[in-house]
Design an enzyme around this catalytic site. Structure first.
Site, PDB file in Angstrom:
ATOM      1  N   ASP A 208       0.359  -0.904  -0.245  1.00 43.86           N
ATOM      2  CA  ASP A 208      -0.190   0.191  -0.067  1.00 43.86           C
ATOM      3  C   ASP A 208       0.986   1.247   0.127  1.00 43.86           C
ATOM      4  O   ASP A 208       2.095   1.813   1.253  1.00 43.86           O
ATOM      5  CB  ASP A 208      -0.618   0.215   1.751  1.00 43.86           C
ATOM      6  CG  ASP A 208      -1.735   1.241   1.640  1.00 43.86           C
ATOM      7  OD1 ASP A 208      -1.309   2.186   0.736  1.00 43.86           O
ATOM      8  OD2 ASP A 208      -3.096   1.100   1.554  1.00 43.86           O
ATOM      9  N   HIS A 209       0.938   2.154  -1.394  1.00 42.63           N
ATOM     10  CA  HIS A 209       2.195   2.874  -1.205  1.00 42.63           C
ATOM     11  C   HIS A 209       2.302   3.908  -0.310  1.00 42.63           C
ATOM     12  O   HIS A 209       3.355   4.758  -0.003  1.00 42.63           O
ATOM     13  CB  HIS A 209       2.330   3.428  -2.735  1.00 42.63           C
ATOM     14  CG  HIS A 209       1.072   4.324  -2.812  1.00 42.63           C
ATOM     15  ND1 HIS A 209       0.101   4.689  -3.422  1.00 42.63           N
ATOM     16  CD2 HIS A 209       1.568   5.815  -2.972  1.00 42.63           C
ATOM     17  CE1 HIS A 209      -0.833   5.476  -4.134  1.00 42.63           C
ATOM     18  NE2 HIS A 209       0.395   5.875  -3.289  1.00 42.63           N
ATOM     19  N   HIS A 271      -5.781   3.338   1.738  1.00 44.90           N
ATOM     20  CA  HIS A 271      -4.846   3.927   1.791  1.00 44.90           C
ATOM     21  C   HIS A 271      -5.271   4.422   3.147  1.00 44.90           C
ATOM     22  O   HIS A 271      -5.018   4.712   4.273  1.00 44.90           O
ATOM     23  CB  HIS A 271      -4.492   5.559   1.056  1.00 44.90           C
ATOM     24  CG  HIS A 271      -3.963   4.607  -0.788  1.00 44.90           C
ATOM     25  ND1 HIS A 271      -3.189   3.696  -0.600  1.00 44.90           N
ATOM     26  CD2 HIS A 271      -3.964   4.865  -1.800  1.00 44.90           C
ATOM     27  CE1 HIS A 271      -3.103   2.986  -1.327  1.00 44.90           C
ATOM     28  NE2 HIS A 271      -3.368   4.727  -2.697  1.00 44.90           N
TER      29      HIS A 271
HETATM   30  C1  BG6 Z   1      -3.800   5.238  -6.279  1.00 41.17           C
HETATM   31  C2  BG6 Z   1      -4.674   5.327  -6.877  1.00 41.17           C
HETATM   32  O1  BG6 Z   1      -3.466   4.475  -5.355  1.00 41.17           O
HETATM   33  O2  BG6 Z   1      -3.624   6.233  -5.326  1.00 41.17           O
HETATM   34  C3  BG6 Z   1      -4.784   6.720  -7.755  1.00 41.17           C
HETATM   35  O3  BG6 Z   1      -5.581   4.306  -7.207  1.00 41.17           O
HETATM   36  C4  BG6 Z   1      -4.575   7.887  -6.792  1.00 41.17           C
HETATM   37  O4  BG6 Z   1      -6.371   6.838  -7.800  1.00 41.17           O
HETATM   38  C5  BG6 Z   1      -3.540   7.051  -6.423  1.00 41.17           C
HETATM   39  O5  BG6 Z   1      -4.758   9.464  -7.343  1.00 41.17           O
HETATM   40  C6  BG6 Z   1      -3.085   8.735  -4.542  1.00 41.17           C
HETATM   41  O6  BG6 Z   1      -1.706   8.625  -4.604  1.00 41.17           O
HETATM   42  P1  BG6 Z   1      -0.765   9.517  -3.812  1.00 41.17           P
HETATM   43  O7  BG6 Z   1       0.787   9.023  -3.721  1.00 41.17           O
HETATM   44  O8  BG6 Z   1      -0.477  10.509  -5.325  1.00 41.17           O
HETATM   45  O9  BG6 Z   1      -1.594  10.378  -3.320  1.00 41.17           O
END
Ligand code: BG6
Length: 520
Positions: A208-209, A271
């Site tokens: 989960d990045h 997230h």
């Molecule tokens: C991803 C989603 O997991 O996270 C995207 O699939 C979203 O829809 C993105 O835009 C948001 O990530 P960050 O790091 O730009 O907040």
């Protein structure tokens, strides 16, 4: 070789050196290497690890995909990707030259045994040439529907070493997978079973990045390395919590994907739930992966299930219509490519959530996430209770409560709002903020989430990865929201103008409790 280490496993002579964060010797094998993720995220992250000398000396990266890439084509494409997407620019030619020697490509279909025999021979070769010690990190940068065939073939080709082999001093094998981990609890379980048919849970690294973001990691440090906040981090002192994950972008050409997911499954289920868990969890006994993940799972188990009777007053969905974002006209969701003209998919969700345990009993967590909102901001705000008795005749009839706002992105930082006296003969109260900004304190070139996560996977550190029961706990909660929604409300989501803060119903949701959303 005997290594000189402290009980925590750290060589004191190397403490603080860059090398402390070096991964184990290994080959990173990327399935789906011709896709966007490899070019945009994975290769730039690996290159940046090379720049910070965090890669092990025995290192190789192998792309696996169907398309033929004769000669140096794969390396050239990776160089283009790194030049475009690396956070450090321009690409350092000396570092690249060295890094590039470790890049290779194996062409083949994922459902053909030959691909895996070729891969095996290639990995054995690399082991001799580059000293990867038989360790392999398989990165499945492919749609989940392909996981099954890949892991089966890896197993049958003898490319998976069991954890016991590593415990006995042999090589390790790990697998990294990306969201979406299914689209509901049942499909997540099927996916997890598929992976578990070949890998032990200790070998599985689910990304989960958000957990790789510096400011998300800092939540743990902020809460548990300071004695000031933890004693008041509870129902005695906290009035409510607000968590916002707002994006100003729309679905960006991903209409087909979004029609299947919506914001609830794309952002909230993973997230946002992770942010909620890190905010609400009890102090873990250590930072060991399972200790932290056990505490997060307890939060998920404490969430008050969204029964049918609760959904109307606790959940608001929305979908963006036409509007203006940062001064530019924006299409409505239903006008996006690959989106049905009468789509009922949510691009906004606001919920009132309760964590039913002793720490948080009765404290509402108002959470919201959406696309095409007024601005991009992710933050967690803890609003403390009002003072019990007002001594001052404030012009607005009251004193604003203290708020601790943790800004995850952008303008990463932490701000504490409190009340002061304006200088002068009269007692006039004024809100001010104590502001900590990462950019000012540490400079802004922080590592990308994927750098930290890839390095941790290479080191076998799973704290920042999602465990099976966590993923399933997240889905269990979200499934009930959907079930309750369909059974009780099942209306098309209200339309909100692009560039706003969501539908009016979201304001009503919080206003019913006499509160209002922050305008972050
Ligand atoms: C991803 C989603 O997991 O996270 C995207 O699939 C979203 O829809 C993105 O835009 C948001 O990530 P960050 O790091 O730009 O907040």
């Amino acid at each position: 070789m005997t290594r000189f280490v402290t009980p925590e496993g750290v060589n004191p002579l190397r403490r603080g050196l860059i090398e402390d964060r070096t991964g184990d010797a290994c080959a990173v094998v990327i399935f789906g290497a011709s896709g966007d993720l490899t070019r945009r995220k994975l290769m730039p992250a690996l290159y940046n690890l090379a720049v910070s000398r965090s890669l092990p000396s025995g290192f190789a990266v192998v792309g696996v995909a169907r398309r033929p890439k004769p000669g140096d084509q794969f390396r050239t494409e990776m160089h283009e990707g790194v030049s475009a997407f690396s956070r450090r620019k321009p690409v350092d030619s000396a570092v690249w030259a060295d890094f590039e020697r470790g890049i290779s490509y194996v062409q083949g279909a994922f459902d053909e045994a030959k691909t895996y025999t070729d891969l095996k021979a290639h990995l054995e070769e690399l082991d001799k040439e580059r000293g990867t010690r038989g360790n392999a990190l398989y990165y499945l940068a492919v749609p989940p529907a392909e996981f099954g065939i890949i892991v089966k073939n890896l197993r049958e080709a003898g490319l998976v070493a069991p954890p016991s082999a590593h415990r006995e001093g042999g090589p390790w094998t790990r697998v990294v997978i990306e969201k979406p981990f299914g689209h509901d609890l049942a499909s997540a379980q099927v996916l997890n079973d598929t992976i578990a048919s070949t890998f032990d849970e200790s070998q599985v690294f689910r990304i989960d990045h958000y957990l790789g973001k510096e400011t998300v990691q800092n939540l743990l440090v902020f809460r548990f390395a300071n004695s000031l906040f933890e004693p008041i981090w509870n129902r005695e002192h906290v009035d409510h919590v607000q968590i916002t994950v707002a994006e100003d972008i729309g679905v960006e050409g991903r209409g087909k994907f979004y029609e299947q997911t919506g914001v609830t499954k794309d952002i909230v289920e993973n997230h946002l739930m992770q942010l909620l868990c890190l905010t609400a969890m009890e102090p873990p006994i250590s930072l060991a992966a399972d200790a932290v993940r056990d505490e997060k799972v307890k939060v998920l188990r404490s969430l008050r299930p969204m029964e049918r009777s609760l959904v109307q007053e606790n959940v608001v969905r929305g979908q963006y219509g036409r509007g203006f974002v940062r001064g530019e006209e924006a299409h409505g969701y239903r006008e996006e490519p690959d989106v049905a003209k009468d789509s009922r998919v949510d691009t906004f969700l606001a919920m009132r959530v309760f964590v039913d345990n002793w720490r948080w009993g009765g404290v509402p967590f108002y959470v919201r996430a959406g696309k095409r909102l007024a601005r991009r901001v992710t933050e967690i705000a803890i609003q403390f209770k009002k003072v019990p008795h007002t001594l001052f005749r404030a012009p607005d009839g009251g004193i604003s409560p203290n708020v601790l706002a943790m800004r995850i992105q952008p303008d990463e930082g932490i701000a504490l709002r409190f009340t002061t006296k304006e200088p002068g003969q009269h007692t006039i109260l004024r809100d001010v903020a104590m502001d900590f900004r990462y950019g000012t304190a540490f400079g802004s070139n922080t590592p990308e989430a994927y750098e930290r996560l890839l390095l941790d996977a290479m080191r076998g550190e799973a704290t920042l990865f999602t465990r099976r029961d966590e993923v399933e706990g997240q889905w269990e909660y979200i499934d009930r929201v959907f079930e309750a929604w369909h059974a009780e409300a099942n209306a098309p989501p209200p339309i909100y103008p692009a560039g706003s803060w969501g539908p009016d119903q979201a304001d009503d949701l919080i206003a019913r409790d006499g509160r209002r959303w922050r305008k972050p």
